[in-house]
Design a protein around this motif. Structure first.
Motif, mmCIF file in Angstrom:
data_model
loop_
_atom_site.group_PDB
_atom_site.id
_atom_site.type_symbol
_atom_site.label_atom_id
_atom_site.label_comp_id
_atom_site.label_asym_id
_atom_site.label_seq_id
_atom_site.Cartn_x
_atom_site.Cartn_y
_atom_site.Cartn_z
ATOM 1 N N LYS A 1 0.868 -1.185 0.000
ATOM 2 C CA LYS A 1 0.000 0.000 0.000
ATOM 3 C C LYS A 1 0.901 1.231 0.000
ATOM 4 O O LYS A 1 1.121 1.869 1.030
ATOM 5 C CB LYS A 1 -0.944 -0.031 1.188
ATOM 6 C CG LYS A 1 -2.011 -1.117 1.080
ATOM 7 C CD LYS A 1 -3.036 -1.010 2.181
ATOM 8 C CE LYS A 1 -4.103 -2.094 2.046
ATOM 9 N NZ LYS A 1 -4.874 -1.985 0.797
ATOM 10 N N ALA A 2 1.425 1.544 -1.171
ATOM 11 C CA ALA A 2 2.451 2.566 -1.298
ATOM 12 C C ALA A 2 2.581 2.946 -2.761
ATOM 13 O O ALA A 2 2.014 2.282 -3.642
ATOM 14 C CB ALA A 2 3.791 2.026 -0.768
ATOM 15 N N VAL A 3 3.331 4.012 -3.035
ATOM 16 C CA VAL A 3 3.654 4.363 -4.411
ATOM 17 C C VAL A 3 5.018 3.764 -4.745
ATOM 18 O O VAL A 3 5.872 3.602 -3.873
ATOM 19 C CB VAL A 3 3.665 5.888 -4.622
ATOM 20 C CG1 VAL A 3 2.303 6.484 -4.323
ATOM 21 C CG2 VAL A 3 4.735 6.562 -3.776
ATOM 22 N N TYR A 4 5.211 3.435 -6.021
ATOM 23 C CA TYR A 4 6.471 2.879 -6.512
ATOM 24 C C TYR A 4 7.103 3.917 -7.442
ATOM 25 O O TYR A 4 6.661 4.085 -8.576
ATOM 26 C CB TYR A 4 6.222 1.576 -7.260
ATOM 27 C CG TYR A 4 5.876 0.405 -6.375
ATOM 28 C CD1 TYR A 4 6.819 -0.593 -6.096
ATOM 29 C CD2 TYR A 4 4.612 0.277 -5.809
ATOM 30 C CE1 TYR A 4 6.508 -1.675 -5.280
ATOM 31 C CE2 TYR A 4 4.290 -0.792 -4.989
ATOM 32 C CZ TYR A 4 5.237 -1.769 -4.731
ATOM 33 O OH TYR A 4 4.919 -2.831 -3.926
ATOM 34 N N PRO A 5 8.151 4.620 -6.996
ATOM 35 C CA PRO A 5 8.702 5.713 -7.800
ATOM 36 C C PRO A 5 9.463 5.270 -9.039
ATOM 37 O O PRO A 5 9.587 6.038 -9.990
ATOM 38 C CB PRO A 5 9.626 6.441 -6.823
ATOM 39 C CG PRO A 5 10.014 5.406 -5.818
ATOM 40 C CD PRO A 5 8.804 4.524 -5.683
#
Length: 303
Positions: free
Chosen positions: A223-227
């Motif tokens: 539950k996060a963004v993947y840069p």
């Protein structure tokens, strides 16, 4: 308590410390801890199979990949008739932080199908980070006013970007110490000098994903963004702290020198109007993602 906190999030996050490169002389091994007895795995001589198998970033990455590969069993999956398989892992290089803690790992993996088609498999394994959108509002204005909010940025050297003055929201790396919430507040204090209680933190990524994640046929990612998903496993949950404080205290933060300077952290604070955050942090992916999440959640009345 942090909203939407998952088991992997019960790590502490600490600032990046200098790393020591290690030569990549390879020896083959396997990792029985993960049931990889039949999978060829090569490691640098300085890295044992036990160290690799205990590395939190490796464990999260491997479990996530295995879940995604397992979805090919479903007849509706695009690759069902000729599924891709993880066939080999080559650890090409490792970096250790001060104190000998494993920091970064460079992998080359073979993920291919029976037809001989391969998927790109170069992975810079560094694990998760955390970003904080820290908003400050003078306590002499109505709390509902968005026009009077300010965002806190840190300006510091980022050698991988070739910069000595990179603007970004406060952030830090996850580690395996097991005390995420307390360390999150500690990191904010180190970088900004502000004391933030755990009750003031809102997990924006988890909140935004509640209506879109976890569908029966969807992948289960963090539950996060993947840069940079084309080359790195790094994932960044983005938290919000919306704090009211005296105007003079907000003004005093402008240009303040912070960070653990004895550890090489040379941080200068920059306080910018919230409406200008997207322009001030335009080069930093997590800053733009945090701004977009905040804007979207506000629009949908979830904040």
């Amino acid at each position: 308590m942090l909203r939407g906190l998952k088991p992997w999030q019960r790590f502490a996050f600490t600032s990046l410390r200098p790393q020591i490169p290690v030569a990549a002389m390879s020896t083959s091994t396997s990792i029985p801890d993960h049931g990889l007895d039949s999978l060829p795995v090569s490691c640098p001589s300085e890295l044992s199979k036990e160290e690799l198998s205990r590395f939190p970033a490796f464990r999260v990455w491997f479990a996530t990949l295995q879940r995604s590969l397992g979805r090919q069993k479903h007849p509706s999956h695009e690759f069902h008739t000729d599924p891709f398989v993880l066939r080999k892992i080559d650890v090409q290089a490792v970096d250790f932080f001060k104190g000998g803690r494993l920091g970064f790992v460079k992998l080359k993996v073979d993920v291919s199908n029976a037809s001989g088609e391969s998927l790109p498999g170069s992975v810079f394994l560094r694990g998760g980070s955390v970003g904080m959108l820290l908003l400050l509002q003078p306590d002499d204005v109505p709390s509902a006013s968005e026009n009077d909010k300010w965002a806190v940025l840190t300006v510091q050297p980022r050698i991988p970007a070739g910069s000595l003055a990179f603007s970004e929201i406060p952030a830090g790396m996850l580690d395996d110490s097991g005390a995420f919430a307390g360390k999150a507040a500690e990191e904010i204090e180190e970088e900004t000098g502000l004391r933030i209680s755990q009750s003031e933190l809102v997990d924006m990524t988890s909140l935004a994903l509640q209506s879109t994640d976890g569908s029966e046929d969807g992948e289960t990612l963090q539950k996060a963004v993947y840069p940079s998903p084309g080359g790195s496993d790094e994932f960044i949950p983005l938290f919000l702290c919306d704090k009211r404080m005296p105007r003079k205290d907000i003004e005093a933060l402008q240009g303040k020198l912070t960070g653990l300077r004895q550890h090489g952290e040379k941080i200068t604070l920059k306080v910018v109007p919230l409406k200008d955050l997207w322009k001030e942090g335009i080069r930093d992916g997590k800053t733009l993602a945090a701004w977009a999440l905040y804007t979207g959640l506000k629009r949908d009345n979830k904040l």
